[in-house]
Design an enzyme around this catalytic site. Sequence first.
Site, short mmCIF file in Angstrom:
data_model
loop_
_atom_site.label_atom_id
_atom_site.label_comp_id
_atom_site.label_asym_id
_atom_site.label_seq_id
_atom_site.Cartn_x
_atom_site.Cartn_y
_atom_site.Cartn_z
N SER A 158 -55.22 -105.55 29.26
CA SER A 158 -54.47 -104.28 29.18
C SER A 158 -55.10 -103.46 28.07
O SER A 158 -55.80 -104.01 27.21
CB SER A 158 -53.01 -104.60 28.84
OG SER A 158 -52.31 -103.42 28.50
N TYR A 171 -46.53 -109.42 24.45
CA TYR A 171 -47.44 -108.93 25.49
C TYR A 171 -48.77 -108.52 24.86
O TYR A 171 -49.85 -108.92 25.33
CB TYR A 171 -46.78 -107.74 26.20
CG TYR A 171 -47.56 -107.15 27.36
CD1 TYR A 171 -47.40 -107.64 28.65
CD2 TYR A 171 -48.42 -106.07 27.17
CE1 TYR A 171 -48.09 -107.08 29.72
CE2 TYR A 171 -49.12 -105.51 28.23
CZ TYR A 171 -48.95 -106.02 29.51
OH TYR A 171 -49.64 -105.45 30.56
N1 LIG Z 1 -48.52 -101.57 35.17
C1 LIG Z 1 -49.13 -101.30 34.05
O1 LIG Z 1 -48.92 -100.22 33.45
C2 LIG Z 1 -50.15 -102.24 33.46
C3 LIG Z 1 -51.00 -101.78 32.45
C4 LIG Z 1 -51.95 -102.65 31.91
C5 LIG Z 1 -52.07 -103.94 32.41
N2 LIG Z 1 -51.23 -104.36 33.41
C6 LIG Z 1 -51.41 -105.73 33.90
O2 LIG Z 1 -51.76 -105.70 35.28
C7 LIG Z 1 -51.34 -106.91 35.92
C8 LIG Z 1 -50.57 -106.57 37.19
O3 LIG Z 1 -49.36 -105.92 36.82
P1 LIG Z 1 -48.56 -104.89 37.75
O4 LIG Z 1 -48.44 -103.65 36.97
O5 LIG Z 1 -49.15 -104.86 39.10
O6 LIG Z 1 -47.11 -105.60 37.73
P2 LIG Z 1 -46.14 -106.11 38.90
O7 LIG Z 1 -44.92 -106.64 38.21
O8 LIG Z 1 -45.95 -105.05 39.94
O9 LIG Z 1 -46.98 -107.28 39.57
C9 LIG Z 1 -47.17 -108.52 38.93
C10 LIG Z 1 -47.18 -109.61 39.97
O10 LIG Z 1 -47.37 -110.86 39.29
C11 LIG Z 1 -46.45 -111.80 39.82
N3 LIG Z 1 -46.15 -112.83 38.82
C12 LIG Z 1 -45.49 -112.68 37.65
N4 LIG Z 1 -45.35 -113.85 37.03
C13 LIG Z 1 -45.97 -114.77 37.82
C14 LIG Z 1 -46.17 -116.17 37.71
N5 LIG Z 1 -45.67 -116.88 36.67
N6 LIG Z 1 -46.87 -116.80 38.67
C15 LIG Z 1 -47.37 -116.12 39.73
N7 LIG Z 1 -47.18 -114.79 39.91
C16 LIG Z 1 -46.49 -114.13 38.95
C17 LIG Z 1 -45.22 -110.98 40.20
O11 LIG Z 1 -44.37 -111.62 41.13
C18 LIG Z 1 -45.85 -109.70 40.74
O12 LIG Z 1 -46.09 -109.79 42.13
C19 LIG Z 1 -50.52 -107.66 34.87
O13 LIG Z 1 -51.33 -108.65 34.26
C20 LIG Z 1 -50.16 -106.59 33.87
O14 LIG Z 1 -49.90 -107.11 32.59
C21 LIG Z 1 -50.27 -103.55 33.94
#
Ligand SMILES: NC(=O)c1ccc[n+]([C@@H]2O[C@H](COP(=O)([O-])OP(=O)(O)OC[C@H]3O[C@@H](n4cnc5c(N)ncnc54)[C@H](O)[C@@H]3O)[C@@H](O)[C@H]2O)c1
Length: 271
Positions: A158, A171
């Site tokens: 991130s 986080y």
């Molecule tokens: N959305 C943002 O603004 C943002 C910014 C920077 C980084 N990220 C990172 O991007 C990645 C994807 O996030 P997103 O925004 O798509 O979120 P999201 O919550 O929409 O998707 C995350 C997915 O991971 C799954 N998940 C969570 N815990 C789990 C576990 N223990 N085992 C298996 N699956 C699990 C969830 O069920 C979900 O389908 C993450 O690593 C997040 O930290 C997100």
Amino acid sequence: MNTNQGRVAGKKILITGAARGMGRSHAVRLAEEGADLLLIDICDSPAGLEYPLSTEDDLNQTAQLVAAQGCSVVTKVVDVRDADAMKTAVDAGAAELGGLNASVANAGVLTVGTWDTTTAEQWRLVVDTNLIGVWNTCVAAIPHLLEAGGGSLVNISSAAGLKGTPMHTPYTAAKHGVVGMSNALANELAAQNIRVNTVHPTGVATGMAPPSMHQLIAEQRPDLGLIFMNALPVLMTEAVDISNAVLFLVSDEARHVTGLQMKVDAGVTIR
Ligand SMILES: NC(=O)c1ccc[n+]([C@@H]2O[C@H](COP(=O)([O-])OP(=O)(O)OC[C@H]3O[C@@H](n4cnc5c(N)ncnc54)[C@H](O)[C@@H]3O)[C@@H](O)[C@H]2O)c1
């Protein structure tokens, strides 16, 4: 048989957190470019989160979207925190697909709190999922990449993995940890032709949206709001922008790229 001649044609790729959000976007983008996919998600919501995670319906929907591109797809419902279950699922999935060339450790969760409200349970949930879960994913994938003569590990960090993003310290700490882990693995595995890189998104509109986050900044710490502001004139970026970075890193176009922290952050980390 997949006759796609795209940028990752014939590559077999594991994606965690694939049921929705950016994981789904990575799956669709990689399928468009000819990959076969092993899709993993927990499809359940652990206690201690302010927002729900995905469901099996979400994971099946991702599978349908990628199958429509003509690729082979295998789904497994697994918690990335469970190292043994990850190994079993990845071994079985790789056998079904006929090997593995890359993995995208994308599953993650977000808790919110100031220094005096953050709990030990939040620390454990976030570090277990976002740091140890990424490790479990890499360790489950590596034997298959070795068998294939090399490959690519992409670990989703991130912008918070590069700067001191406040109000979700576990986080931020876990996402920094992903960088150190990935660089160490990159050194350890370079001789076997395995590349390890991290991707650093700025905000993307997904289901990862704990309601208290905006409330906390707006009501208690508006002085910290600037830390979240992109340099480019966009409030957020889109999932496909992150997927395009992932696509590059798993493709052979990046064959000499390892130990990179690839920012897709609209400039938020230069602020
Ligand atoms: N959305 C943002 O603004 C943002 C910014 C920077 C980084 N990220 C990172 O991007 C990645 C994807 O996030 P997103 O925004 O798509 O979120 P999201 O919550 O929409 O998707 C995350 C997915 O991971 C799954 N998940 C969570 N815990 C789990 C576990 N223990 N085992 C298996 N699956 C699990 C969830 O069920 C979900 O389908 C993450 O690593 C997040 O930290 C997100």
